[in-house]
Design a protein around this motif. Structure first.
Motif, PDB file in Angstrom:
ATOM      1  N   ALA A 116      33.918  46.104  47.378  1.00  0.00           N
ATOM      2  CA  ALA A 116      33.564  44.712  47.076  1.00  0.00           C
ATOM      3  C   ALA A 116      33.126  43.981  48.341  1.00  0.00           C
ATOM      4  N   THR A 117      32.458  42.841  48.116  1.00  0.00           N
ATOM      5  CA  THR A 117      32.111  41.935  49.222  1.00  0.00           C
ATOM      6  C   THR A 117      32.829  40.600  49.074  1.00  0.00           C
ATOM      7  N   ARG A 118      33.202  40.260  47.824  1.00  0.00           N
ATOM      8  CA  ARG A 118      33.878  38.979  47.563  1.00  0.00           C
ATOM      9  C   ARG A 118      35.096  39.200  46.665  1.00  0.00           C
ATOM     10  N   ARG A 131      49.968  32.398  36.031  1.00  0.00           N
ATOM     11  CA  ARG A 131      49.105  33.572  36.128  1.00  0.00           C
ATOM     12  C   ARG A 131      48.439  33.668  37.489  1.00  0.00           C
ATOM     13  N   LEU A 132      48.405  34.882  37.986  1.00  0.00           N
ATOM     14  CA  LEU A 132      47.669  35.234  39.196  1.00  0.00           C
ATOM     15  C   LEU A 132      46.499  36.094  38.765  1.00  0.00           C
ATOM     16  N   GLN A 133      45.293  35.688  39.139  1.00  0.00           N
ATOM     17  CA  GLN A 133      44.090  36.474  38.857  1.00  0.00           C
ATOM     18  C   GLN A 133      43.466  36.850  40.196  1.00  0.00           C
ATOM     19  N   VAL A 134      43.148  38.121  40.361  1.00  0.00           N
ATOM     20  CA  VAL A 134      42.408  38.586  41.533  1.00  0.00           C
ATOM     21  C   VAL A 134      41.174  39.277  40.992  1.00  0.00           C
ATOM     22  N   LEU A 135      40.012  38.700  41.283  1.00  0.00           N
ATOM     23  CA  LEU A 135      38.741  39.228  40.786  1.00  0.00           C
ATOM     24  C   LEU A 135      37.887  39.658  41.976  1.00  0.00           C
ATOM     25  N   ASP A 136      37.291  40.828  41.860  1.00  0.00           N
ATOM     26  CA  ASP A 136      36.398  41.280  42.928  1.00  0.00           C
ATOM     27  C   ASP A 136      35.034  41.634  42.340  1.00  0.00           C
ATOM     28  N   ASP A 137      34.050  41.735  43.216  1.00  0.00           N
ATOM     29  CA  ASP A 137      32.692  42.073  42.777  1.00  0.00           C
ATOM     30  C   ASP A 137      32.351  43.521  43.096  1.00  0.00           C
ATOM     31  N   GLY A 138      33.357  44.379  43.098  1.00  0.00           N
ATOM     32  CA  GLY A 138      33.172  45.775  43.486  1.00  0.00           C
ATOM     33  C   GLY A 138      32.683  46.664  42.359  1.00  0.00           C
ATOM     34  N   VAL A 139      33.012  47.940  42.479  1.00  0.00           N
ATOM     35  CA  VAL A 139      32.494  48.964  41.581  1.00  0.00           C
ATOM     36  C   VAL A 139      33.311  49.146  40.313  1.00  0.00           C
ATOM     37  N   GLY A 140      34.401  48.437  40.159  1.00  0.00           N
ATOM     38  CA  GLY A 140      35.223  48.569  38.963  1.00  0.00           C
ATOM     39  C   GLY A 140      36.440  49.422  39.239  1.00  0.00           C
ATOM     40  N   ASP A 168      36.094  43.656  34.952  1.00  0.00           N
ATOM     41  CA  ASP A 168      35.694  42.283  34.685  1.00  0.00           C
ATOM     42  C   ASP A 168      34.341  42.308  33.979  1.00  0.00           C
ATOM     43  N   ARG A 169      34.122  41.390  33.069  1.00  0.00           N
ATOM     44  CA  ARG A 169      32.863  41.383  32.296  1.00  0.00           C
ATOM     45  C   ARG A 169      31.637  41.165  33.176  1.00  0.00           C
ATOM     46  N   ARG A 170      31.823  40.580  34.366  1.00  0.00           N
ATOM     47  CA  ARG A 170      30.703  40.355  35.288  1.00  0.00           C
ATOM     48  C   ARG A 170      30.544  41.493  36.282  1.00  0.00           C
ATOM     49  N   GLY A 171      31.367  42.534  36.156  1.00  0.00           N
ATOM     50  CA  GLY A 171      31.388  43.631  37.117  1.00  0.00           C
ATOM     51  C   GLY A 171      32.627  43.505  37.982  1.00  0.00           C
ATOM     52  N   GLY A 172      32.977  44.561  38.672  1.00  0.00           N
ATOM     53  CA  GLY A 172      34.168  44.524  39.490  1.00  0.00           C
ATOM     54  C   GLY A 172      35.428  44.694  38.660  1.00  0.00           C
TER      55      GLY A 172
END
Length: 188
Positions: A116-118, A131-140, A168-172
């Motif tokens: 990921a980059t973000r 709730r704690l959410q950690v979302l990344d823009d990586g490869v899944g 994630d539905r947006r990727g990552g």
């Protein structure tokens, strides 16, 4: 320093051996794998030493601890990390520590596996949960769940919370951990 220097000697010895073997030789692939393991040990050792030097963040308010985790992650990687804490309560110490450790496990997985980059870290009260959410823009995500996620899930479930990790539905990857909101102490 002594252990770090030894690890660097091992790493450069492996790289030297790899340069002497044809790239298509199975030995080269095994040497590359061993080199990756040495790098993982080095990273884990440095993280543990930082915890000893600076503390684990567990004694801080959750928002402050997450800010510190984000800052250290940005210093050590090319990741851009944003933290948003949107709740009007502070969790009791055991619950706060469990949620912080969940965030730390999520960040470790992002660093190791996601490319990921973000990363976005968000804490919100939603009904009877925090709730704690950690979302990344990586490869899944990969299908295998390691010891870190298993332990994190068990720790959260022991206090009435839970954990889900899914694409994630947006990727990552979307890492979702929650604890009961009944553990909240309203800030004054």
């Amino acid at each position: 320093d002594d252990i770090g220097q030894t690890l660097y000697r091992i790493h450069y010895g492996i790289e030297d051996l790899r340069s002497r073997v044809d790239a298509d030789n199975p030995v080269a692939a095994e040497l590359a794998h061993i080199g990756e393991l040495v790098n993982e040990v080095d990273g884990s050792l440095r993280a543990e030493l930082r915890s000893l030097q600076y503390g684990t963040g567990e004694e801080l308010a959750l928002g402050s601890a997450l800010d510190e985790l984000a800052e250290v992650t940005e210093m050590e990687t090319n990741l851009s990390v944003s933290v948003h804490v949107e709740t009007d309560c502070e969790l009791s110490p055991p619950t706060r520590i469990a949620l912080y450790r969940a965030a730390r496990e999520a960040m470790t997985n992002v660093r190791k596996h996601s490319l990921a980059t973000r990363v976005e870290v968000r804490v919100q009260r939603q009904g009877d949960q925090v709730r704690l959410q950690v979302l990344d823009d990586g490869v899944g995500i990969i299908d295998d769940e390691g010891l870190g996620l298993t332990t994190t899930r068990e720790r959260l479930e022991a206090i009435g919370g839970g954990l889900k990790v899914k694409p994630d539905r947006r990727g990552g990857t979307r890492f979702s951990a929650w604890v009961p909101a009944s553990e909240c102490e309203v800030e004054t």
